[in-house]
Design a protein around this motif. Structure first.
Motif, PDB file in Angstrom:
ATOM      1  N   GLU A 159      -4.457   6.366   2.106  1.00 60.40           N
ATOM      2  CA  GLU A 159      -4.977   6.804   0.816  1.00 60.40           C
ATOM      3  C   GLU A 159      -4.601   8.249   0.537  1.00 60.40           C
ATOM      4  OE1 GLU A 159      -6.715   5.417   3.175  1.00 60.40           O
ATOM      5  OE2 GLU A 159      -7.258   3.427   2.396  1.00 60.40           O
ATOM      6  N   PHE A 160      -4.628   9.073   1.567  1.00 61.48           N
ATOM      7  CA  PHE A 160      -4.241  10.472   1.397  1.00 61.48           C
ATOM      8  C   PHE A 160      -2.754  10.582   1.079  1.00 61.48           C
ATOM      9  CE2 PHE A 160      -2.891  14.633   3.031  1.00 61.48           C
ATOM     10  CZ  PHE A 160      -3.779  15.458   2.353  1.00 61.48           C
ATOM     11  N   PRO A 170       0.820  -1.207   0.000  1.00 61.19           N
ATOM     12  CA  PRO A 170       0.000   0.000   0.000  1.00 61.19           C
ATOM     13  C   PRO A 170       0.851   1.252   0.000  1.00 61.19           C
ATOM     14  CG  PRO A 170       0.192  -0.844   2.204  1.00 61.19           C
ATOM     15  CD  PRO A 170       1.028  -1.739   1.322  1.00 61.19           C
ATOM     16  N   ALA A 171       0.285   2.369  -0.454  1.00 65.86           N
ATOM     17  CA  ALA A 171       0.954   3.674  -0.485  1.00 65.86           C
ATOM     18  C   ALA A 171       2.281   3.611  -1.232  1.00 65.86           C
ATOM     19  CB  ALA A 171       1.174   4.202   0.933  1.00 65.86           C
ATOM     20  N   ARG A 197     -11.033  10.334  -7.027  1.00 68.72           N
ATOM     21  CA  ARG A 197     -10.078   9.234  -7.220  1.00 68.72           C
ATOM     22  C   ARG A 197      -8.693   9.659  -6.767  1.00 68.72           C
ATOM     23  NH1 ARG A 197     -10.613   4.734 -10.163  1.00 68.72           N
ATOM     24  NH2 ARG A 197      -8.412   4.926 -10.757  1.00 68.72           N
ATOM     25  N   ILE A 198      -7.930   8.692  -6.252  1.00 72.66           N
ATOM     26  CA  ILE A 198      -6.606   9.000  -5.721  1.00 72.66           C
ATOM     27  C   ILE A 198      -5.650   9.421  -6.826  1.00 72.66           C
ATOM     28  CG2 ILE A 198      -4.582   7.981  -4.605  1.00 72.66           C
ATOM     29  CD1 ILE A 198      -6.430   6.275  -2.954  1.00 72.66           C
ATOM     30  N   ASP A 199      -5.697   8.742  -7.977  1.00 73.75           N
ATOM     31  CA  ASP A 199      -4.714   8.952  -9.029  1.00 73.75           C
ATOM     32  C   ASP A 199      -5.334   9.393 -10.345  1.00 73.75           C
ATOM     33  OD1 ASP A 199      -6.033   6.607  -9.444  1.00 73.75           O
ATOM     34  OD2 ASP A 199      -4.257   5.416  -9.918  1.00 73.75           O
ATOM     35  N   SER A 200      -6.345  10.230 -10.288  1.00 72.21           N
ATOM     36  CA  SER A 200      -6.930  10.758 -11.516  1.00 72.21           C
ATOM     37  C   SER A 200      -6.259  12.071 -11.901  1.00 72.21           C
ATOM     38  CB  SER A 200      -8.437  10.979 -11.341  1.00 72.21           C
ATOM     39  OG  SER A 200      -8.686  12.042 -10.444  1.00 72.21           O
ATOM     40  N   GLN A 244       1.588  11.651  -3.025  1.00 68.11           N
ATOM     41  CA  GLN A 244       2.693  11.206  -3.879  1.00 68.11           C
ATOM     42  C   GLN A 244       2.347  11.348  -5.349  1.00 68.11           C
ATOM     43  OE1 GLN A 244       5.333   7.835  -2.430  1.00 68.11           O
ATOM     44  NE2 GLN A 244       3.403   7.267  -1.494  1.00 68.11           N
ATOM     45  N   TRP A 245       1.127  11.008  -5.708  1.00 67.09           N
ATOM     46  CA  TRP A 245       0.684  11.095  -7.103  1.00 67.09           C
ATOM     47  C   TRP A 245       0.659  12.545  -7.585  1.00 67.09           C
ATOM     48  CZ3 TRP A 245      -0.411   9.203 -11.727  1.00 67.09           C
ATOM     49  CH2 TRP A 245      -1.342   9.837 -12.529  1.00 67.09           C
TER      50      TRP A 245
END
Length: 618
Positions: free
Chosen positions: A422-423, A342-343, A511-514, A428-429
């Protein structure tokens, strides 16, 4: 003597239009200038990206862009992007810092006017968010260092049936015990507590002068490299480690046609060289002008690549050694390396302990690798905090107050990442790709001044007498090729991010990585920076014309028996004429840096106020 002290030594007319009055002063009159210790200036530049980019990001980037045929193609693309984008930018940043003697905000204001301060504010904000979440990761590393001092990796067994699996998408050898260690850490308050301790340790550097930070880097940078080399050497001795090294140094030429590879290589090279972050501007401003900052900007990527390859070989040798022992194919090993939940930390905290579980040197490899990552991470976080504090100093904030504010902000914002993985993954993204935007904003300094004027009056000014002189091609390369390369890489990054999910979910902000998640956060930061800059301008809150006064660093006397000249030819004659007859009308005045060429004899007693600086050089 009173007449000599009252005389004003003028700057040459070629540079007077660009350089502020504070930049015309001697480098030793720079209140916190660090003596020109070559090793010290070298470690200062290395420390900024050692843990964050070279050890943490680079091995993951190589693994994510590997194919079943090899991984060397990414390293080759990284080298090309380094030469085309990162090194020219770092050279420009170093030249600006050495000439203008201030941070990014201070320097851009004097070069392009107050309306451009928001560009530097965006880069500083990116660094703040990166420092916030990276403190959490460094805390994890310290936890694992202590864990494997007392925990034997032989308890982590590779089997072909146990669950959960190492990856989320492929049913491959499982690591249930390693997942239990990870989940056990997250279930305790240690991640939050260690995050606070790391931030406090990084912020404590700002309580003292910059020379203390330089001494810290001189001690920790070599130590980190030695520890990382020991970890890599132990991993090379593992069974089947040669398969991993062979895969790492074998290129897949067909992969060079991928746009994702090139955009990822440019982003990674920018992080490894700290291009566009303002790091070189602040560090060069802190050092005196006898330091060869252009040489450092060109030669440092070689050292950074060596450090990054040490960390990467440790990861690949350990992975192939452990997974070959249970008959995993090359394709399966690559799939495991590319999946790192994860992460984005699974390849280190879950995979590495399992890869070396069956080996007698397994605990040593884990302890040394995580210790190197922890020490390098501490150096990176300390450098980021130091850079942010330097920016506040240029705004008139005292060093200790600025350090306390930055440290408190890093702790508060980083706690969100410590509680919600998740944050952290979203941060990072978002901020990993923002370095391209920051570099594009910095490159506008060359365009705003003009390529020819920037080269002659900033990069190759009279303060660069002990450094390499940059060629004409470099200035035009920074003005044309660097912005074009950055725009192309940014466009490729957006295209790959949209195409990753089939183009159906790129606009979803939740979304986390949009793409929209990253763009929304960038727009908010840019808008706030722009508005705050306008408010400061209309309320007469401007950057001081000279940096805030800091505690002076005494200049060292020459140890030779006689006075020594560092110049020759026409410059020497000008200095002698100036000291003999004073500035003559119709002739070129002698600059402070030329006056500083005279070093006092060793038998002349010096008082603390008689440091060799500016007009008081005799």
């Amino acid at each position: 003597q009173q007449q000599q002290q009252q005389q004003t030594v003028a700057m040459p007319s070629a540079a007077s239009a660009l350089l502020p009055r504070s930049a015309a002063k001697s480098d030793d009159s720079k209140p916190d200038a660090v003596p020109a210790r070559h090793f010290g200036s070298l470690t200062i530049f290395i420390a900024g990206t050692m843990g964050l980019a070279n050890v943490w990001q680079f091995p993951r980037a190589v693994a994510e862009n590997s194919t079943t045929n090899g991984s060397l193609h990414f390293v080759l693309a990284w080298i090309v992007c380094l030469a085309a984008w990162s090194v020219p930018l770092t050279m420009a940043e170093a030249a600006i810092g050495r000439s203008l003697r201030g941070g990014p905000v201070y320097s851009l204001q004097h070069l392009l006017g107050w309306r451009t301060r928001w560009r530097s504010a965006f880069a500083s904000t990116c660094l703040f968010f990166v420092a916030s979440y990276f403190c959490v990761i460094v805390g994890w590393c310290w936890y694992y260092v202590c864990l494997f001092f007392v925990h034997d990796t032989k308890a982590l067994h590779l089997t072909s049936t146990s669950e959960p699996s190492l990856t989320c998408d492929v049913e491959l050898p499982a690591v249930a015990a390693s997942w239990q260690l990870w989940d056990g850490m997250l279930a305790t308050p240690w991640p939050q507590l260690l995050h606070v301790l790391v931030a406090l340790a990084a912020g404590s550097v700002t309580l003292w002068r910059f020379a203390v930070y330089e001494s810290l880097t001189m001690a920790l940078v070599p130590l980190t490299i030695v520890i990382l080399f020991c970890s890599a050497a132990l991993s090379w001795s593992l069974p089947n480690a040669s398969d991993g090294l062979r895969h790492l140094f074998t290129p897949d030429w067909s992969a060079l046609a991928s746009t994702h590879l090139w955009s990822r290589a440019l982003i990674q090279s920018a992080w490894d060289a700290a291009a566009g972050l303002g790091l070189y501007t602040c560090q060069a401003a802190r050092l005196n002008r006898r330091s060869s900052v252009i040489k450092r900007a060109v030669m440092l990527p070689i050292v950074q690549l060596s450090v990054a390859l040490l960390a990467t070989t440790t990861l690949f040798a350990s992975a192939f050694s452990g997974l070959r022992s249970i008959d995993c194919s090359g394709e399966q090993i690559v799939d495991i390396l590319q999946a790192s939940p994860p992460a984005s930390a699974g390849i280190y905290f879950i995979g590495l302990p399992v890869f070396v579980a069956a080996q007698r040197v397994g605990p040593a490899v884990c302890v040394l690798f995580f210790l190197a990552l922890a020490l390098g991470g501490m150096l990176s976080v300390s450098t980021l905090v130091e850079l942010l504090v330097h920016g506040l100093e240029d705004l008139g904030v005292r060093r200790r107050q600025g350090g306390a504010a930055i440290t408190f902000g890093v702790i508060a914002f980083g706690l969100v990442s410590a509680f919600q993985l998740e944050f952290l993954e979203n941060q990072q993204w978002v901020w990993r790709a923002s370095i391209v935007l920051s570099g594009l904003l910095v490159s506008t300094a060359v365009l705003g001044v003009g390529p020819y004027d920037f080269r002659s009056e900033i990069a190759n000014s009279e303060v660069a007498l002990h450094d390499w002189l940059v060629p004409t091609l470099w200035s035009w390369w920074c003005a044309i090729v660097v912005p074009a390369t950055g725009l192309a890489a940014f466009a490729m990054w957006i295209y790959d991010a949209v195409d990753k999910e089939g183009g159906s979910e790129w606009y979803q902000v939740d979304r986390i990585d949009s793409v929209m998640t990253a763009v929304a956060q960038w727009v908010v930061v840019l808008a706030i920076s722009f508005v705050v800059n306008r408010v400061m301008a209309y309320t007469s809150v401007a950057v001081p014309t000279t940096p805030i006064v800091r505690t002076p660093t005494p200049a060292k006397r020459n140890s030779s028996r006689e006075s020594t000249l560092l110049f020759s030819g026409g410059v020497e004659e000008q200095i002698e004429q100036y000291f003999r007859d004073g500035p003559a009308s119709g002739t070129t005045a002698v600059s402070p840096d030329e006056a500083r060429a005279f070093w006092l004899p060793a038998d002349v007693p010096l008082e603390p106020d008689d440091a060799i600086a500016g007009e008081e050089a005799v």
